[in-house]
Design a protein around this motif. Structure first.
Motif, PDB file in Angstrom:
ATOM      1  N   PRO A 247      -3.058   5.038   9.256  1.00  6.74           N
ATOM      2  CA  PRO A 247      -2.842   4.303  10.494  1.00  6.74           C
ATOM      3  C   PRO A 247      -4.012   4.313  11.457  1.00  6.74           C
ATOM      4  CG  PRO A 247      -1.713   6.396  10.571  1.00  6.74           C
ATOM      5  CD  PRO A 247      -2.348   6.309   9.238  1.00  6.74           C
TER       6      PRO A 247
ATOM      7  N   MET B  34       0.855  -1.194   0.000  1.00  3.73           N
ATOM      8  CA  MET B  34       0.000   0.000   0.000  1.00  3.73           C
ATOM      9  C   MET B  34       0.894   1.249   0.000  1.00  3.73           C
ATOM     10  SD  MET B  34      -3.257   0.786   2.439  1.00  3.73           S
ATOM     11  CE  MET B  34      -2.364   0.612   3.960  1.00  3.73           C
ATOM     12  N   LEU B  35       0.595   2.165  -0.899  1.00  2.75           N
ATOM     13  CA  LEU B  35       1.436   3.355  -1.043  1.00  2.75           C
ATOM     14  C   LEU B  35       1.353   4.247   0.187  1.00  2.75           C
ATOM     15  CD1 LEU B  35       3.259   4.929  -3.032  1.00  2.75           C
ATOM     16  CD2 LEU B  35       1.217   6.164  -3.743  1.00  2.75           C
ATOM     17  N   PHE B  36       0.140   4.388   0.688  1.00  2.00           N
ATOM     18  CA  PHE B  36      -0.058   5.312   1.808  1.00  2.00           C
ATOM     19  C   PHE B  36      -0.703   4.577   2.979  1.00  2.00           C
ATOM     20  CE2 PHE B  36      -2.679   8.578   3.968  1.00  2.00           C
ATOM     21  CZ  PHE B  36      -1.633   9.369   4.405  1.00  2.00           C
ATOM     22  N   GLU B  37      -0.057   4.657   4.105  1.00  2.00           N
ATOM     23  CA  GLU B  37      -0.550   3.964   5.285  1.00  2.00           C
ATOM     24  C   GLU B  37      -1.551   4.863   6.016  1.00  2.00           C
ATOM     25  OE1 GLU B  37       1.295   2.744   9.602  1.00  2.00           O
ATOM     26  OE2 GLU B  37       2.602   3.420   7.972  1.00  2.00           O
TER      27      GLU B  37
END
Lengths: 259, 501
Positions: B6, B1-4
């Motif tokens: 959270p 996944m490019l962007f976590e």
């Protein structure tokens, strides 16, 4: 909000948003250079990560002597690496090596610390070069008074990854004042029975009041070797008898222009 | 996944993040609030719109800035912000008493009362252990240091409060009608913890005027902040890592390495302090206030007198006006002039820290100034050509750099060892190897030297270019500088050198 503050606000807010977003994103690399991230991720999730560490690495667990291990009687190719403490330790360790049939090589890197070793391939190089099957590490003295010693944990882990399955003993730094937690951090990171805690020892110091004298360093190694049977991987560690005399081990000095 | 992402679907993580954010707003002695920190800029994003909205009303603006400044001080020094409040209230009340009273003797007594109170607080927190230690050395007693924490920036605001009271006594200024105005002056957050030392006669009229900041002010301020960040958080913090190795254990290094460490510290302390001053001046400018210049390329100086006119100008002019001139200045003969100079620098040295090394550093500057003054008639007869200029510059630079060794080293013995190392164990042939091993460090030093020695008109032109540039350029420059900070960020926070003064 009227201009020009609106313009300024947008610039600062956009910049912060960019850095915040990147801190939660995948790394961006340009060739061999990876763009570093601002520590927003760590700052926001700090305690959670610390809790993970404390759960998996109980400080007492690492220092507790392991169940009695059989002494590995095969002569070892010992490599001792570390900061400026290493030289004097290696001199005494060389006598133990001679007494017990081991070979020994030393790499003394003045003023070095866990970060320097972790970020270079020096350890890997010398382990291969000398085909080391037992490693002593003497690092931590140059990080004794860091305010946040836990920031060094990734470097310690990296060093231990390089050592991999080779048995090792990490000789803890010889505190001259109470540290800020480096010893605890190292103890947590090291395999159980592989960290020798030096901070309780009283060692005579050189004029700089930091480095133990040669005699004190010898006593320090004697203490490590007395502890060896209780370590995770004991090797032959009989005290050198009077016939051993002075031994000059192969010591590589990594200190660029240093004396 | 490019962007976590959270926080989505993780209640615990959200809770943890919120707790961490909450903790960021609390006082943490391990993490003082620096202008170069991400948290400060987060606060500034919150501060700016409110400030812009309230700026039109002077009263509202003052209340808001005072509250923000007190919070800023709480974040840096905990509950000591209450002491700042108390100090300001006492000074303000006494200044009004001075203005009301008619008899000169009584007015003088009240002024001294105010000064003694201010100096007692400073003396207790900053010098108590130093005096106790010396006392015990004399009587050979056991020294048990008092458990004292030095409130951040106490030396700066104490000097500001003293100058305010003295100026009221001398009739140079009238006391502020409102306590809040005085508190605004004393606690103004850009200058609160590390100066510049703002003078009341210069600053108080600006509060009354409440001038709106122009576009040039705002982006000129941002430009100063960018320059300050480069100096403090990129260059000074980076070169400090090598310098610290040399100063922590000089016995391990050769003359060449030690010399570079000494030169490194000479530039580090300039970058550290002037960089922070630039940020403070820039922030104030954004808010529509001028703090004055604090550094004027001091290492270009050709003599020590000139150096002190260019280095930490707000402190040296304060010492001139409130110590040197009251002592008699140059009005009481040649010997008294030298003595007054020497005593002023001695006090200046002690202001920098409670240790004999600072006293020695100040004293040697005093000696240097006296020698320069004594030689002035003779020096005036030497033709002023480039060679003489160069030799004068070199002598001044070497003298200042060597004295920085005493300022930085742990003790006198280490200082002597460092200096003797340079002279005893020096081999020119090691330079190429040094450049090879410490390439980035050398590039940083070179960049710094270039920044320091380029004509001021060039720097000003760059500033004007930045102010006029499109917003995307401003954003890019700001972002690149912040990324440089991240790239060179050391593992440990390198505290601002002048923070505890």
């Amino acid at each position: 909000m009227k201009s020009p503050y609106a313009g300024l606000w947008l610039i600062v807010a956009l910049a912060l948003a960019m850095f915040l977003t990147y801190s939660f994103s995948q790394d961006i690399s340009l060739g061999s250079w990876t763009v570093k991230k601002a520590p927003f991720h760590d700052a926001l999730l700090a305690e959670e990560e610390a809790m993970e560490d404390s759960l998996s690495l109980d400080s007492l667990y690492a220092s507790t002597p392991v169940e009695e291990q059989t002494v590995d009687s095969v002569p070892k190719s010992i490599l001792i690496i570390g900061d400026s403490m290493t030289f004097n330790l290696a001199l005494r360790l060389a006598q133990y090596a001679k007494q017990n049939g081991h070979t020994i090589h030393a790499v003394n890197w003045d003023s070095s610390n866990t970060k320097i070793w972790a970020e270079s391939d020096t350890l890997e190089y010398f382990m291969k070069k000398y085909d080391a099957d037992f490693v002593f590490i003497s690092l931590g003295s140059n990080e004794l008074y860091f305010k946040k010693p836990e920031t060094r944990l990734p470097y310690v882990k990296r060093i231990l990854e390089v050592i991999d399955t080779v048995p090792y003993v990490w000789i803890g730094p010889p505190n001259w004042e109470e540290d800020t937690g480096v010893n605890d951090m190292l103890q947590r990171a090291c395999r159980r029975g592989s960290f020798f805690r030096t901070d309780g020892m009283k060692l005579a110091r050189k004029k700089d009041k930091i480095h133990p004298t040669r005699q004190a360093s010898a006593e320090w190694i004697d203490s490590v070797m007395r502890w060896m049977p209780a370590s995770a991987h004991p090797i032959l560690a009989d005290r050198p008898d009077s016939t051993v005399g002075r031994v000059n081990p192969n010591i590589v000095f990594l200190k660029a222009l240093n004396k | 996944m490019l962007f976590e992402i959270p926080f989505i679907g993780h209640a615990d993580t959200i809770g943890q993040a919120l707790r961490n954010i909450g903790n960021m707003f609390l006082y943490d002695p391990e993490a003082p609030l620096l202008f170069s920190s991400g948290f400060f800029w987060l606060l500034f994003i919150l501060f700016l719109p409110v400030y812009a909205l309230l700026k039109k009303s002077k009263a509202k603006m003052v209340v808001f800035v005072v509250c923000f400044s007190l919070y800023f001080y709480y974040k840096s020094s905990g509950l000591f912000f209450l002491m700042l409040l108390a100090t300001s209230l006492i000074d303000w009340s006494l200044s009004h008493a001075i203005a009301r009273l008619q008899k000169r003797g009584v007015r003088l007594a009240v002024m001294w009362l105010s000064i003694i109170i201010s100096l007692s607080i400073l003396g207790y927190f900053k010098y108590a252990n130093f005096f106790l230690w010396n006392w015990n050395q004399m009587v050979e007693g056991n020294f048990q240091p008092l458990d004292l924490v030095l409130p951040v920036g106490i030396s700066f605001y104490t000097f500001q409060s003293i100058s305010y009271v003295v100026d009221v006594y001398k009739g140079r200024i009238s006391p502020t009608s409102s306590w809040l105005d005085y508190l605004f002056f004393l606690s103004f957050f850009p200058a609160l913890v590390a100066g510049p030392i703002v003078r009341a006669d210069y600053f108080l009229p600006q509060i009354q005027e409440n001038r709106a900041a122009t576009k040039d002010d705002v982006f000129g301020g941002l430009w100063l902040i960018v320059i300050g960040i480069i100096k403090k958080a990129v260059i000074a913090d980076y070169i400090a890592q090598y310098n610290d190795l040399i100063f922590n254990d000089p016995s391990l290094y050769t003359g060449v390495q030690t010399l570079m460490g000494v030169l490194g510290y000479t530039m580090q302390i300039y970058c550290d302090f002037s960089g922070y001053s630039d940020m403070a001046i820039g922030l104030a400018l954004i808010m529509g206030f001028r703090l004055g210049i604090n550094f004027d390329s001091p290492y270009q100086s050709r003599n020590l007198t000139e150096f002190w006119r260019r280095w930490h100008i707000s402190l040296s002019s304060w010492l001139r006006d409130y110590v040197y001139i009251p002592l008699g200045g140059n009005r009481k003969g040649t010997f008294r002039t030298y003595l007054n100079n020497f005593l002023t620098m001695l006090i200046g040295g002690l202001w920098h820290g409670a240790a004999w090394k600072f006293v020695f550093w100040g004293a040697m500057h005093g000696v240097g100034l006296a020698i320069h003054k004594a030689c002035k008639p003779w020096l005036g007869r030497i033709p002023d050509n480039w060679f003489v200029s160069f030799v004068s510059w070199l002598l001044t630079f070497v003298y200042v750099s060597l004295l920085w060794v005493f300022f930085r080293a742990a003790d006198f013995e280490s200082s002597v060892r460092i200096i003797s190392n340079i002279f005893v164990d020096f081999d020119w042939r090691q330079f190429p190897q040094f450049f090879e091993v410490r390439m980035v460090w050398c590039i940083m030093m070179l960049a710094l030297i270039v920044m320091h020695f380029v004509p001021q008109s060039w720097t000003d032109a760059c500033g004007r270019l930045y102010v006029r540039s499109p917003w995307i350029v401003k954003l890019l420059v700001f972002a690149v500088v912040v990324q440089l900070v991240v790239e060179f960020m050391s593992e440990e926070v390198v505290p601002f050198i002048y923070f505890q003064f």
